[in-house]
Design a protein around this motif. Structure first.
Motif, PDB file in Angstrom:
ATOM      1  N   PRO A 186       5.700   0.064  12.442  1.00 37.17           N
ATOM      2  CA  PRO A 186       7.113   0.442  12.337  1.00 37.17           C
ATOM      3  C   PRO A 186       7.592   0.472  10.887  1.00 37.17           C
ATOM      4  CG  PRO A 186       6.957  -1.886  12.813  1.00 37.17           C
ATOM      5  CD  PRO A 186       5.533  -1.370  12.739  1.00 37.17           C
ATOM      6  N   PRO A 187       8.776   1.032  10.638  1.00 37.80           N
ATOM      7  CA  PRO A 187       9.333   0.953   9.283  1.00 37.80           C
ATOM      8  C   PRO A 187       9.584  -0.519   8.954  1.00 37.80           C
ATOM      9  CG  PRO A 187      10.630   2.424  10.712  1.00 37.80           C
ATOM     10  CD  PRO A 187       9.688   1.683  11.597  1.00 37.80           C
ATOM     11  N   TYR A 188       9.210  -0.947   7.750  1.00 37.13           N
ATOM     12  CA  TYR A 188       9.427  -2.372   7.440  1.00 37.13           C
ATOM     13  C   TYR A 188       9.875  -2.644   6.013  1.00 37.13           C
ATOM     14  CZ  TYR A 188       4.444  -1.993   6.059  1.00 37.13           C
ATOM     15  OH  TYR A 188       3.246  -1.607   5.517  1.00 37.13           O
TER      16      TYR A 188
ATOM     17  N   GLY B 256       1.170  11.009  14.888  1.00 36.45           N
ATOM     18  CA  GLY B 256       0.390  10.742  16.104  1.00 36.45           C
ATOM     19  C   GLY B 256      -0.927  10.048  15.789  1.00 36.45           C
ATOM     20  N   CYS B 257      -1.107   9.635  14.535  1.00 37.97           N
ATOM     21  CA  CYS B 257      -2.433   9.179  14.088  1.00 37.97           C
ATOM     22  C   CYS B 257      -2.997   8.041  14.950  1.00 37.97           C
ATOM     23  CB  CYS B 257      -2.399   8.813  12.609  1.00 37.97           C
ATOM     24  SG  CYS B 257      -1.209   7.547  12.160  1.00 37.97           S
ATOM     25  N   ILE B 258      -2.184   7.009  15.213  1.00 34.89           N
ATOM     26  CA  ILE B 258      -2.724   5.851  15.944  1.00 34.89           C
ATOM     27  C   ILE B 258      -3.058   6.264  17.381  1.00 34.89           C
ATOM     28  CG2 ILE B 258      -2.152   3.569  16.864  1.00 34.89           C
ATOM     29  CD1 ILE B 258      -0.451   3.062  14.366  1.00 34.89           C
TER      30      ILE B 258
ATOM     31  N   ILE C 101       2.412  10.089   5.710  1.00 36.82           N
ATOM     32  CA  ILE C 101       0.991  10.416   5.543  1.00 36.82           C
ATOM     33  C   ILE C 101       0.203   9.201   6.031  1.00 36.82           C
ATOM     34  CG2 ILE C 101      -0.831  10.877   3.863  1.00 36.82           C
ATOM     35  CD1 ILE C 101       1.383  12.192   2.116  1.00 36.82           C
ATOM     36  N   PRO C 102      -0.673   9.374   7.025  1.00 38.15           N
ATOM     37  CA  PRO C 102      -1.401   8.207   7.537  1.00 38.15           C
ATOM     38  C   PRO C 102      -2.181   7.515   6.423  1.00 38.15           C
ATOM     39  CG  PRO C 102      -1.786  10.129   8.919  1.00 38.15           C
ATOM     40  CD  PRO C 102      -1.056  10.611   7.711  1.00 38.15           C
ATOM     41  N   ARG C 103      -2.123   6.177   6.428  1.00 42.80           N
ATOM     42  CA  ARG C 103      -2.763   5.397   5.381  1.00 42.80           C
ATOM     43  C   ARG C 103      -4.082   4.809   5.885  1.00 42.80           C
ATOM     44  NH1 ARG C 103       1.732   7.383   3.364  1.00 42.80           N
ATOM     45  NH2 ARG C 103       2.811   6.174   1.759  1.00 42.80           N
TER      46      ARG C 103
ATOM     47  N   ALA D  55      11.918   8.725  21.889  1.00 43.79           N
ATOM     48  CA  ALA D  55      12.559   7.482  22.338  1.00 43.79           C
ATOM     49  C   ALA D  55      12.858   6.613  21.112  1.00 43.79           C
ATOM     50  CB  ALA D  55      11.648   6.718  23.299  1.00 43.79           C
ATOM     51  N   ASP D  56      13.895   5.814  21.252  1.00 44.83           N
ATOM     52  CA  ASP D  56      14.351   4.951  20.157  1.00 44.83           C
ATOM     53  C   ASP D  56      13.964   3.503  20.477  1.00 44.83           C
ATOM     54  OD1 ASP D  56      15.704   3.414  18.345  1.00 44.83           O
ATOM     55  OD2 ASP D  56      17.651   4.377  18.651  1.00 44.83           O
ATOM     56  N   MET D  57      13.052   2.951  19.694  1.00 41.33           N
ATOM     57  CA  MET D  57      12.587   1.591  20.026  1.00 41.33           C
ATOM     58  C   MET D  57      13.623   0.530  19.723  1.00 41.33           C
ATOM     59  SD  MET D  57       9.584   0.756  17.277  1.00 41.33           S
ATOM     60  CE  MET D  57       9.243   2.064  16.115  1.00 41.33           C
TER      61      MET D  57
ATOM     62  N   LEU E  25      13.053   7.683   7.153  1.00 42.29           N
ATOM     63  CA  LEU E  25      13.091   7.135   8.517  1.00 42.29           C
ATOM     64  C   LEU E  25      11.806   6.360   8.830  1.00 42.29           C
ATOM     65  CD1 LEU E  25      14.843   7.213  11.098  1.00 42.29           C
ATOM     66  CD2 LEU E  25      13.619   9.305  11.756  1.00 42.29           C
ATOM     67  N   ALA E  26      10.711   6.761   8.182  1.00 38.92           N
ATOM     68  CA  ALA E  26       9.427   6.097   8.426  1.00 38.92           C
ATOM     69  C   ALA E  26       9.258   4.838   7.586  1.00 38.92           C
ATOM     70  CB  ALA E  26       8.271   7.057   8.126  1.00 38.92           C
ATOM     71  N   LEU E  27       9.988   4.759   6.503  1.00 33.92           N
ATOM     72  CA  LEU E  27       9.764   3.659   5.555  1.00 33.92           C
ATOM     73  C   LEU E  27      10.725   2.498   5.744  1.00 33.92           C
ATOM     74  CD1 LEU E  27       9.409   5.684   2.203  1.00 33.92           C
ATOM     75  CD2 LEU E  27       7.552   4.726   3.575  1.00 33.92           C
TER      76      LEU E  27
ATOM     77  N   THR F 184       0.834  -1.201   0.000  1.00 33.15           N
ATOM     78  CA  THR F 184       0.000   0.000   0.000  1.00 33.15           C
ATOM     79  C   THR F 184       0.861   1.240   0.000  1.00 33.15           C
ATOM     80  OG1 THR F 184      -0.059  -0.192   2.354  1.00 33.15           O
ATOM     81  CG2 THR F 184      -1.965  -0.998   1.160  1.00 33.15           C
ATOM     82  N   ARG F 185       2.046   1.178   0.604  1.00 35.54           N
ATOM     83  CA  ARG F 185       2.894   2.363   0.601  1.00 35.54           C
ATOM     84  C   ARG F 185       3.496   2.621  -0.768  1.00 35.54           C
ATOM     85  NH1 ARG F 185       5.846   0.890   6.142  1.00 35.54           N
ATOM     86  NH2 ARG F 185       4.065   1.248   7.440  1.00 35.54           N
ATOM     87  N   GLY F 186       3.388   1.596  -1.653  1.00 37.03           N
ATOM     88  CA  GLY F 186       3.892   1.789  -3.000  1.00 37.03           C
ATOM     89  C   GLY F 186       2.913   2.567  -3.867  1.00 37.03           C
TER      90      GLY F 186
HETATM   91  C1  LIG Z   1       5.722   3.667   9.198  1.00 40.80           C
HETATM   92  S1  LIG Z   1       5.904   5.148  10.139  1.00 40.80           S
HETATM   93  C2  LIG Z   1       4.391   5.094  11.063  1.00 40.80           C
HETATM   94  C3  LIG Z   1       3.932   6.442  11.528  1.00 40.80           C
HETATM   95  C4  LIG Z   1       2.513   6.419  12.112  1.00 40.80           C
HETATM   96  N1  LIG Z   1       2.460   5.582  13.300  1.00 40.80           N
HETATM   97  C5  LIG Z   1       1.534   5.920  11.064  1.00 40.80           C
HETATM   98  O1  LIG Z   1       1.036   4.788  11.227  1.00 40.80           O
HETATM   99  O2  LIG Z   1       1.256   6.646  10.104  1.00 40.80           O
HETATM  100  C6  LIG Z   1       7.155   4.672  11.310  1.00 40.80           C
HETATM  101  C7  LIG Z   1       7.505   5.728  12.351  1.00 40.80           C
HETATM  102  O3  LIG Z   1       8.539   5.168  13.186  1.00 40.80           O
HETATM  103  C8  LIG Z   1       9.497   6.169  13.464  1.00 40.80           C
HETATM  104  N2  LIG Z   1      10.761   5.508  13.773  1.00 40.80           N
HETATM  105  C9  LIG Z   1      11.718   5.053  12.916  1.00 40.80           C
HETATM  106  N3  LIG Z   1      12.711   4.489  13.593  1.00 40.80           N
HETATM  107  C10 LIG Z   1      12.386   4.578  14.913  1.00 40.80           C
HETATM  108  C11 LIG Z   1      13.032   4.167  16.108  1.00 40.80           C
HETATM  109  N4  LIG Z   1      14.215   3.548  16.066  1.00 40.80           N
HETATM  110  N5  LIG Z   1      12.421   4.415  17.281  1.00 40.80           N
HETATM  111  C12 LIG Z   1      11.216   5.061  17.328  1.00 40.80           C
HETATM  112  N6  LIG Z   1      10.574   5.474  16.233  1.00 40.80           N
HETATM  113  C13 LIG Z   1      11.144   5.227  15.037  1.00 40.80           C
HETATM  114  C14 LIG Z   1       9.535   7.022  12.216  1.00 40.80           C
HETATM  115  O4  LIG Z   1      10.052   8.303  12.495  1.00 40.80           O
HETATM  116  C15 LIG Z   1       8.065   7.017  11.796  1.00 40.80           C
HETATM  117  O5  LIG Z   1       7.392   8.102  12.367  1.00 40.80           O
END
Ligand SMILES: C[S@@+](CC[C@H](N)C(=O)[O-])C[C@H]1O[C@@H](n2cnc3c(N)ncnc32)[C@H](O)[C@@H]1O
Length: 325
Positions: free
Chosen positions: A229-231, A163-165, A131-133, A207-209, A251-253, A4-6
């Motif tokens: 998460p990014p995947y 912050g969508c979720i 952009i929230p999907r 915070a960094d997950m 960073l999000a992707l 879907t992100r494509g």
């Molecule tokens: C796929 S986006 C999802 C954003 C939102 N939750 C949504 O569903 O639209 C992934 C988010 O994870 C964040 N992110 C990437 N690496 C991260 C990390 N190591 N720790 C925390 N957040 C991270 C990105 O900045 C991005 O905002």
């Protein structure tokens, strides 16, 4: 890779009904010509925008043109259909042409508008956030179902972006204690603006997950750990649409070399951060859903399930932390 992100991100909001019998296509609308700084009728604007976006190969050209005109002229769609011959002021026509050009060059509609709709909420978006999907709305729906019967749930949204979720959950469950985090300070600024404007009390933290100190930074005893998460592995960047690759934050992707690394980390965190019986819910790519389920099971989580989205693709994974007994 199908994902879907494509898709063209703008199509998420403007993709549905391209009707042929329209204000723009009625015979009295003229030839669709439009000039910056000139007054024009609504129908002329729509016709011009539709043709320009069609020529540029964009999805849903007419719907997008209507959306932009409604936004800039501060009118409803019904009013556009009802009064196609109403004049649009010259400054609005100029801004409309500029917006059409931005969209024609590939910029997502949501970036041009500055907002996106998600779960009935209007959220600011910028190039700093994904952009929230619509698919993510299904994750929220699923989480709400899971939380039924849990009083005043404690929720953590990891990687919150706009912050969508977190905001959708808080708006639906005002009794919840919602914490949301992101590693990106600029994404958090967008999320904070959304929380403020929507008057939703969500605790937004940096915070960094992927860091082992994540649990000590954000605490424990959560009923729900949720994440999109990014995947997308770096090597699949080329398979994304130009719009996604150019306009969504990398960073999000992208997940680096390993599509599952965020899920491995989240499974470990879930074991520490969830209350016994608490639930981990993640959005995933259909291609990796079974891999995510394996990761969760290997981490000792129970009741691992994969849920299908409305299109029948396995896009949501869930697991529980075993109960204490
Ligand atoms: C796929 S986006 C999802 C954003 C939102 N939750 C949504 O569903 O639209 C992934 C988010 O994870 C964040 N992110 C990437 N690496 C991260 C990390 N190591 N720790 C925390 N957040 C991270 C990105 O900045 C991005 O905002």
């Amino acid at each position: 890779m199908m994902d879907t992100r494509g898709k063209d991100a703008a199509s998420t909001d403007a993709g549905k009904d391209e009707q042929s019998s329209s204000a723009a296509s009625s015979p009295e609308n003229g030839n669709g010509g439009l000039r910056r700084g000139a007054v024009a009728t609504r129908s002329t604007c729509i016709r011009y925008g539709t043709e320009r976006l069609q020529e540029a190969g964009r999805d849903a050209p007419r719907r997008t043109a209507i959306w932009l005109l409604c936004d800039l002229d501060e009118c409803s769609r019904a009013s556009i259909y009802g009064y196609p011959d109403q004049e649009v002021a010259s400054d609005v026509v100029t801004r409309f042409i500029d917006a059409i050009e931005r969209r024609a060059s590939g910029e997502p509609l949501q970036h041009i508008l500055g907002y996106s709709e998600f779960f009935g909420l209007r959220l600011h978006v910028s190039p700093d956030v994904l952009i929230p999907r619509p698919e993510t709305e299904e994750v929220v729906e699923y989480a709400l179902k899971t939380l039924r019967g849990v009083n005043a749930p404690r929720i953590l949204d990891a990687g919150t972006g706009s912050g969508c979720i977190a905001l959708a959950l808080k708006s639906e469950r005002p009794d919840a204690d919602v914490v949301a985090c992101d590693v990106s300070e600029s994404a958090l600024e967008v999320a904070r603006a959304n929380a403020r404007d929507l008057k939703l009390d969500v605790d937004l933290r940096r915070a960094d997950m992927l860091h082992p100190d994540f649990p000590s930074a954000l605490g424990t005893s959560y009923d729900l750990l949720i994440s999109n998460p990014p995947y997308i592995p770096d090597e699949e960047a080329e398979s994304l649409s130009d719009t996604v690759r150019e306009y969504d934050p990398h960073l999000a992707l992208f997940s680096g070399d390993d599509a599952l690394q965020f899920y491995r980390q989240l499974a470990e965190h879930a074991d520490v951060m969830l209350s016994p019986g608490g639930c981990l819910i993640v959005e995933t790519h259909a291609h990796y859903a079974s891999g995510v389920a394996d990761v969760f099971a290997r981490a000792g989580l129970t009741d691992v399930q994969i849920e299908q989205d409305l299109g029948g693709r396995p896009r949501i994974a869930r697991a529980s932390k075993p109960s204490a007994d």
